[in-house]
Design an enzyme around this catalytic site. Sequence first.
Site, PDB file in Angstrom:
ATOM      1  N   ASN A 106      30.311  11.035 -36.408  1.00 21.42           N
ATOM      2  CA  ASN A 106      31.502  10.819 -35.564  1.00 21.42           C
ATOM      3  C   ASN A 106      32.725  10.874 -36.453  1.00 21.42           C
ATOM      4  O   ASN A 106      32.690  10.423 -37.597  1.00 21.42           O
ATOM      5  CB  ASN A 106      31.405   9.437 -34.895  1.00 21.42           C
ATOM      6  N   HIS A 108      36.673   9.585 -36.761  1.00 19.66           N
ATOM      7  CA  HIS A 108      37.544   8.530 -36.225  1.00 19.66           C
ATOM      8  C   HIS A 108      38.885   8.588 -36.957  1.00 19.66           C
ATOM      9  O   HIS A 108      38.919   8.722 -38.181  1.00 19.66           O
ATOM     10  CB  HIS A 108      36.873   7.164 -36.429  1.00 19.66           C
ATOM     11  N   SER A 140      37.996   8.776 -40.961  1.00 16.98           N
ATOM     12  CA  SER A 140      36.638   8.375 -41.340  1.00 16.98           C
ATOM     13  C   SER A 140      35.631   9.275 -40.629  1.00 16.98           C
ATOM     14  O   SER A 140      35.785   9.557 -39.439  1.00 16.98           O
ATOM     15  CB  SER A 140      36.357   6.929 -40.919  1.00 16.98           C
ATOM     16  N   ASP A 149      31.777   3.336 -33.463  1.00 14.45           N
ATOM     17  CA  ASP A 149      32.486   3.431 -34.760  1.00 14.45           C
ATOM     18  C   ASP A 149      31.847   2.569 -35.835  1.00 14.45           C
ATOM     19  O   ASP A 149      32.542   2.000 -36.688  1.00 14.45           O
ATOM     20  CB  ASP A 149      33.967   3.007 -34.597  1.00 14.45           C
TER      21      ASP A 149
HETATM   22  C1  GRF Z   1      40.220  12.544 -32.702  1.00  9.90           C
HETATM   23  O1  GRF Z   1      41.329  11.780 -33.088  1.00  9.90           O
HETATM   24  C2  GRF Z   1      38.943  11.931 -33.200  1.00  9.90           C
HETATM   25  O2  GRF Z   1      39.076  11.291 -34.438  1.00  9.90           O
HETATM   26  C3  GRF Z   1      38.642  10.917 -32.138  1.00  9.90           C
HETATM   27  O3  GRF Z   1      39.013  11.551 -30.926  1.00  9.90           O
HETATM   28  C4  GRF Z   1      40.039  12.503 -31.189  1.00  9.90           C
HETATM   29  C5  GRF Z   1      39.562  13.812 -30.629  1.00  9.90           C
HETATM   30  O4  GRF Z   1      40.574  14.786 -30.681  1.00  9.90           O
HETATM   31  N1  GRF Z   1      37.273  10.474 -32.160  1.00  9.90           N
HETATM   32  P1  GRF Z   1      40.219  16.290 -30.310  1.00  9.90           P
HETATM   33  O5  GRF Z   1      39.601  16.272 -28.915  1.00  9.90           O
HETATM   34  O6  GRF Z   1      39.267  16.804 -31.340  1.00  9.90           O
HETATM   35  O7  GRF Z   1      41.522  17.003 -30.315  1.00  9.90           O
END
Ligand code: GRF
Length: 197
Positions: A106, A108, A140, A149
């Site tokens: 994932n 984040h 992260s 997370d």
């Molecule tokens: C990103 O900020 C990611 O870190 C989080 O969700 C957002 C997704 O953005 N988990 P995108 O859909 O890839 O533009």
Amino acid sequence: MRLGFLASHTGTNMQAVLDACREGRLRATACVMISNNREAEALERARRAGLAVHHLSAATHPDADRLDKAIRDALVAAGAEMVILAGYMKKLGPRTLARYRGRVLNIHPALLPRFGGQGMYGARVHEAVLAAGERETGVSIHVVDEEYDHGPILAQCRVPVLGGDTAASLATRVLAREHTFLVETLARVVSGDLRLP
Ligand code: GRF
């Protein structure tokens, strides 16, 4: 390395990986994209790139166990070896996690373990970073477990918080770094330079 994606909204992180695969900067093949949101722009991006796409959600599978099986089966049928949660707003079920244990990542938009967990998504993350008076934030990438997370952190990078930043300006700076960092990190995993915990 065959990659599967789950995403709920825009899918710009997935797009960064698709572009890197297409341009030969990442020795991987994107094979499947699953979204819980039939309106997700990520589905359209994946379709354009020729991936197998699936809308799988409580709307298509009201029973949670059947949904879990459908997600696992779609990943397996496409031959996914690693799974990237790229803005996926749901938890994975136990069947999918068991099949891909240690191979689901994932991304984040903050320095976990701070500023993460249930409800910490989108602008809320950056608002919390600003409210805490942090001078830096970051990105992260971690291995996914049963909690939001929460699993072992694989890689992190720092992004400065600048005077006058708003949640929106910080989000823009962090997201741009997410795109490069996700590709860099996957390249290190594919090359064997970075081992999954
Ligand atoms: C990103 O900020 C990611 O870190 C989080 O969700 C957002 C997704 O953005 N988990 P995108 O859909 O890839 O533009």
